[in-house]
Design a protein around this motif. Structure first.
Motif, mmCIF file in Angstrom:
data_model
loop_
_atom_site.group_PDB
_atom_site.id
_atom_site.type_symbol
_atom_site.label_atom_id
_atom_site.label_comp_id
_atom_site.label_asym_id
_atom_site.label_seq_id
_atom_site.Cartn_x
_atom_site.Cartn_y
_atom_site.Cartn_z
ATOM 1 N N TYR A 135 2.698 12.388 11.314
ATOM 2 C CA TYR A 135 3.211 13.755 11.131
ATOM 3 C C TYR A 135 3.179 14.139 9.654
ATOM 4 O O TYR A 135 2.738 15.236 9.283
ATOM 5 N N VAL A 136 3.621 13.215 8.791
ATOM 6 C CA VAL A 136 3.649 13.486 7.349
ATOM 7 C C VAL A 136 2.234 13.667 6.804
ATOM 8 O O VAL A 136 1.957 14.621 6.054
ATOM 9 N N LEU A 137 1.327 12.771 7.166
ATOM 10 C CA LEU A 137 -0.040 12.876 6.673
ATOM 11 C C LEU A 137 -0.704 14.171 7.114
ATOM 12 O O LEU A 137 -1.411 14.816 6.324
ATOM 13 N N LYS A 138 -0.488 14.554 8.347
ATOM 14 C CA LYS A 138 -1.080 15.802 8.834
ATOM 15 C C LYS A 138 -0.463 17.008 8.126
ATOM 16 O O LYS A 138 -1.156 17.984 7.813
ATOM 17 N N ASN A 139 0.841 16.966 7.856
ATOM 18 C CA ASN A 139 1.473 18.048 7.095
ATOM 19 C C ASN A 139 0.888 18.151 5.683
ATOM 20 O O ASN A 139 0.805 19.245 5.106
ATOM 21 N N LEU A 140 0.497 17.015 5.132
ATOM 22 C CA LEU A 140 -0.088 16.979 3.787
ATOM 23 C C LEU A 140 -1.564 17.347 3.778
ATOM 24 O O LEU A 140 -2.162 17.484 2.719
ATOM 25 N N GLY A 141 -2.163 17.462 4.960
ATOM 26 C CA GLY A 141 -3.577 17.805 5.047
ATOM 27 C C GLY A 141 -4.511 16.646 4.788
ATOM 28 O O GLY A 141 -5.666 16.835 4.392
ATOM 29 N N ILE A 142 -4.046 15.424 5.048
ATOM 30 C CA ILE A 142 -4.836 14.227 4.746
ATOM 31 C C ILE A 142 -5.852 13.943 5.847
ATOM 32 O O ILE A 142 -5.518 13.940 7.032
ATOM 33 N N ARG A 143 -7.087 13.650 5.439
ATOM 34 C CA ARG A 143 -8.128 13.195 6.365
ATOM 35 C C ARG A 143 -8.715 11.846 5.942
ATOM 36 O O ARG A 143 -9.275 11.142 6.773
ATOM 37 N N TYR A 144 -8.590 11.505 4.659
ATOM 38 C CA TYR A 144 -9.152 10.270 4.124
ATOM 39 C C TYR A 144 -7.996 9.367 3.703
ATOM 40 O O TYR A 144 -7.197 9.744 2.832
ATOM 41 N N LEU A 145 -7.901 8.188 4.313
ATOM 42 C CA LEU A 145 -6.777 7.302 4.067
ATOM 43 C C LEU A 145 -7.274 5.965 3.536
ATOM 44 O O LEU A 145 -8.026 5.256 4.207
ATOM 45 N N ILE A 146 -6.857 5.642 2.311
ATOM 46 C CA ILE A 146 -7.213 4.386 1.659
ATOM 47 C C ILE A 146 -6.050 3.426 1.860
ATOM 48 O O ILE A 146 -4.921 3.723 1.472
ATOM 49 N N ILE A 147 -6.316 2.271 2.469
ATOM 50 C CA ILE A 147 -5.253 1.340 2.844
ATOM 51 C C ILE A 147 -5.419 0.009 2.122
ATOM 52 O O ILE A 147 -6.515 -0.552 2.062
ATOM 53 N N ALA A 148 -4.293 -0.513 1.607
ATOM 54 C CA ALA A 148 -4.264 -1.833 0.983
ATOM 55 C C ALA A 148 -2.878 -2.418 1.183
ATOM 56 O O ALA A 148 -1.904 -1.685 1.371
ATOM 57 N N GLY A 149 -2.777 -3.753 1.144
ATOM 58 C CA GLY A 149 -1.458 -4.349 1.279
ATOM 59 C C GLY A 149 -1.478 -5.699 1.958
ATOM 60 O O GLY A 149 -2.485 -6.397 1.991
ATOM 61 N N ILE A 150 -0.336 -6.057 2.527
ATOM 62 C CA ILE A 150 -0.162 -7.347 3.202
ATOM 63 C C ILE A 150 0.517 -7.122 4.556
ATOM 64 O O ILE A 150 1.174 -6.106 4.747
ATOM 65 N N MET A 151 0.314 -7.989 5.512
ATOM 66 C CA MET A 151 -0.688 -9.023 5.593
ATOM 67 C C MET A 151 -1.961 -8.423 6.195
ATOM 68 O O MET A 151 -1.887 -7.597 7.104
ATOM 69 N N THR A 152 -3.119 -8.897 5.720
ATOM 70 C CA THR A 152 -4.390 -8.354 6.191
ATOM 71 C C THR A 152 -4.506 -8.415 7.706
ATOM 72 O O THR A 152 -4.986 -7.475 8.344
ATOM 73 N N ASP A 153 -4.067 -9.529 8.281
ATOM 74 C CA ASP A 153 -4.237 -9.768 9.712
ATOM 75 C C ASP A 153 -3.065 -9.285 10.556
ATOM 76 O O ASP A 153 -3.053 -9.493 11.772
ATOM 77 N N GLN A 154 -2.106 -8.623 9.945
ATOM 78 C CA GLN A 154 -0.946 -8.146 10.691
ATOM 79 C C GLN A 154 -0.738 -6.652 10.425
ATOM 80 O O GLN A 154 -1.315 -5.809 11.101
ATOM 81 N N CYS A 155 0.093 -6.324 9.458
ATOM 82 C CA CYS A 155 0.459 -4.917 9.249
ATOM 83 C C CYS A 155 -0.699 -4.067 8.720
ATOM 84 O O CYS A 155 -0.796 -2.887 9.060
#
Length: 215
Positions: A135-155
């Motif tokens: 909901y927040v991303l759509k309100n912000l008009g986001i279409r391109y999402l860059i993701i990084a973090g932990i854990m690679t194989d979980q969250c």
């Protein structure tokens, strides 16, 4: 009619791009704080990897994103209540509980939100399942999402797959993610690679540097 691009590595657009940092919080990043793994010292693979590679790459991503004025969203594992009664069933069974009063539940200072960057607590592996982030991303008009973090194989895995299913162009920054072993990290990237564009920090920072600053 919305223009549908044909490739996952579509060029980021000002005003439509966001950086999502997953679970980069002290309780998981600092040796001795994780209650489920007290046996892991600073010489454990995960801590060595995050200290030497993952965290420095997050600092670079944050600097590049802030320089271009793109949205930055931090998500952390944190209950809404002190006793964790609002947690998901999975987190109750595991158990995982980070009370909102625990300072170690927040990101370290070098990765902490600044200004009005958004911090979203979650109580499941998938941020799209247990929060209002879509909901927040759509309100912000986001279409391109860059993701990084932990854990690679979980969250991270959950964030990538769920974002793709909801119609975002997803980038996973491969060397800004980490898992408990190199094998698990590599296996996860191979498994969910079809849902996103995988690129390293150098490539993503380079792309961000070429963007016009968001209005």
């Amino acid at each position: 009619m919305i223009n549908i691009l044909k490739t996952r590595d579509a060029t980021y657009q000002p005003g439509a791009t966001a950086l999502l940092l997953v679970d980069m919080q002290r309780i998981w990043l600092e040796p001795g704080l994780d209650p489920d793994h007290p046996e892991r010292g600073a010489d454990h693979y995960f801590y060595r990897r995050t200290a030497s590679v993952t965290i420095p790459n997050h600092e670079r991503l944050l600097a590049a994103a802030r320089a271009k004025g793109i949205e930055i969203i931090h998500t952390i594992i944190q209950s809404l209540t002190e006793d964790g009664r609002d947690r998901s069933l999975d987190h109750k069974l595991t158990p995982i509980h980070v009370a909102p009063s625990r300072a170690e539940g927040l990101p370290p200072k070098n990765l902490a939100p600044i200004g009005d960057e958004i911090l979203i607590p979650k109580t499941s592996s998938g941020v799209f399942n247990s929060t209002n982030i879509d909901y927040v991303l759509k309100n912000l008009g986001i279409r391109y999402l860059i993701i990084a973090g932990i854990m690679t194989d979980q969250c991270v895995d959950m964030a990538v797959r769920d974002a793709a299913d909801r119609g975002y162009y997803v980038t996973c920054v491969t060397d800004a993610c980490a898992a408990s072993s190199q094998e698990r990290h590599d296996g996860a990237l191979k498994a969910f690679g079809g849902y996103c564009w995988t690129a390293d920090t150098d490539i993503v920072v380079g792309r961000l540097s070429q963007m016009s600053r968001a209005a």
